[in-house]
Design a protein around this motif. Structure first.
Motif, PDB file in Angstrom:
ATOM      1  N   SER A  17      45.234  36.721  31.346  1.00 50.98           N
ATOM      2  CA  SER A  17      44.118  37.003  32.246  1.00 50.98           C
ATOM      3  C   SER A  17      44.063  38.491  32.557  1.00 50.98           C
ATOM      4  CB  SER A  17      44.282  36.211  33.546  1.00 50.98           C
ATOM      5  OG  SER A  17      43.462  36.711  34.577  1.00 50.98           O
ATOM      6  N   ILE A  18      42.889  39.061  32.480  1.00 48.01           N
ATOM      7  CA  ILE A  18      42.730  40.472  32.837  1.00 48.01           C
ATOM      8  C   ILE A  18      42.933  40.662  34.336  1.00 48.01           C
ATOM      9  CG2 ILE A  18      40.982  42.292  33.075  1.00 48.01           C
ATOM     10  CD1 ILE A  18      40.030  41.657  30.293  1.00 48.01           C
ATOM     11  N   ALA A  19      42.468  39.708  35.140  1.00 53.21           N
ATOM     12  CA  ALA A  19      42.617  39.825  36.594  1.00 53.21           C
ATOM     13  C   ALA A  19      44.090  39.839  36.990  1.00 53.21           C
ATOM     14  CB  ALA A  19      41.882  38.689  37.293  1.00 53.21           C
ATOM     15  N   ARG A  20      44.881  38.921  36.420  1.00 51.35           N
ATOM     16  CA  ARG A  20      46.309  38.880  36.774  1.00 51.35           C
ATOM     17  C   ARG A  20      47.038  40.099  36.216  1.00 51.35           C
ATOM     18  NH1 ARG A  20      45.612  33.249  35.894  1.00 51.35           N
ATOM     19  NH2 ARG A  20      46.450  33.365  33.785  1.00 51.35           N
ATOM     20  N   ALA A  21      46.634  40.554  35.023  1.00 55.91           N
ATOM     21  CA  ALA A  21      47.245  41.764  34.463  1.00 55.91           C
ATOM     22  C   ALA A  21      46.953  42.962  35.358  1.00 55.91           C
ATOM     23  CB  ALA A  21      46.717  42.001  33.050  1.00 55.91           C
ATOM     24  N   ALA A  22      45.723  43.027  35.907  1.00 54.55           N
ATOM     25  CA  ALA A  22      45.365  44.130  36.799  1.00 54.55           C
ATOM     26  C   ALA A  22      46.219  44.123  38.055  1.00 54.55           C
ATOM     27  CB  ALA A  22      43.878  44.034  37.166  1.00 54.55           C
ATOM     28  N   GLU A  23      46.533  42.931  38.566  1.00 54.41           N
ATOM     29  CA  GLU A  23      47.400  42.839  39.741  1.00 54.41           C
ATOM     30  C   GLU A  23      48.788  43.386  39.425  1.00 54.41           C
ATOM     31  OE1 GLU A  23      47.462  38.794  40.948  1.00 54.41           O
ATOM     32  OE2 GLU A  23      45.374  38.760  41.608  1.00 54.41           O
TER      33      GLU A  23
END
Length: 288
Positions: A17-23
């Motif tokens: 996930s890009i969102a979780r990677a961003a976190e």
């Protein structure tokens, strides 16, 4: 191509996930999306494919991921080489077979956290073959296994001899010798497990060839034994974990040889302060 892009590829591959990677990377998702698109244009191939609301790494991405992990590991090693005397810090990625992860390892991890609070530890479990693959690809920094035959480019040290015990339910007939296993149902891990190999060798020395049901979980095996479905051979360290939750008879036999548990790492990563400190802690408490 920049190191920050390689870190993004790794983070998205791990999380899906890009969102979780961003976190994890402490940045906004749009930054990762744009940087990955730039990298894919540079490489001329997509690294990820969309599956539902997540991302799955492509075949080309798997190849690229292996190189990016090696590049980032080499960068980390270069930093450590210039600061070899520094207190261990950063990320330590460990692997362990289930018997180690659930038996001997938890109190040692707790002690390691107290001793080296600047180190962030990630632990994965798997079979020895899975852990060897991850070591060869430098996806983990070290692993606890119980086999002595290593693939190329891996090094090892023996930590301790794990005693093996035969268990049966408290309500079953006592087992005083291997011959008492005739007619019993045996539960063990599937083929390839070093503990299963030890059981098969022990039975063969006593002229027994008994069927074995394979379950890839100590919890399942001990649960089956505790309700009287059969017997099993387990590492003593695992027994300590489940002693409170299962009513068992425990038998030790002098001709049941212990299994050596080993710490394994990649020979190309010569310096890794956090890994080496963990290896010293293991040797301090578990040295055979």
């Amino acid at each position: 191509m920049e190191l920050s892009q390689l870190k993004m590829v790794n983070a998205v591959a791990r999380t899906g996930s890009i969102a979780r990677a961003a976190e994890q990377l402490h940045c906004v998702p749009s930054n990762i999306t744009n940087r990955l698109k730039q990298l894919e244009c540079e490489l001329g191939t997509p690294l990820f494919t969309r599956v539902g609301r997540g991302l799955k790494i492509s075949a080309a991405g798997e190849i690229f991921l292996g190189y990016s992990e090696r590049i980032l590991a080499l960068v980390d090693e270069a930093k450590r080489a210039l600061d070899d005397q520094a207190e261990p810090s950063g990320l330590l990625r460990l692997g362990a077979i289930e018997s180690c992860a659930g038996g001997r390892l938890p109190p040692l991890l707790a002690q390691y956290h107290r001793r080296y609070p600047k180190v962030s530890v990630e632990l994965v479990t798997g079979t020895w073959s899975q852990l060897f693959t991850q070591l060869q690809q430098q996806r983990i920094d070290g692993a606890l296994v119980a086999v002595d035959t290593l693939p190329p480019r891996l090094k090892q040290t023996v930590l301790y001899h794990e005693p093996l015990v035969l268990i049966s339910s408290a309500g079953s007939a006592p087992i005083h010798s291997a011959s008492d296993l005739q007619g019993q149902h045996l539960f063990m891990w599937p083929q390839g497990c070093p503990y299963r190999h030890a059981l098969e060798n022990w039975l063969a020395r006593h002229g027994l060839n008994l069927p074995i049901t394979g379950y890839a979980s100590w919890g399942t095996i001990i649960g089956c034994v505790s309700v009287g479905a059969g017997v099993s051979l387990i590492p003593e360290g695992v027994l300590e974990r489940y002693a409170q939750s299962a009513t068992l008879n425990i038998q030790r036999f002098s001709d049941l040889l212990p299994v050596d548990n080993r710490f394994v790492w990649h020979q190309d990563v010569q310096r890794h302060n956090a890994r080496d400190a963990f290896a010293r802690l293991l040797q301090e408490h578990l040295r055979a």
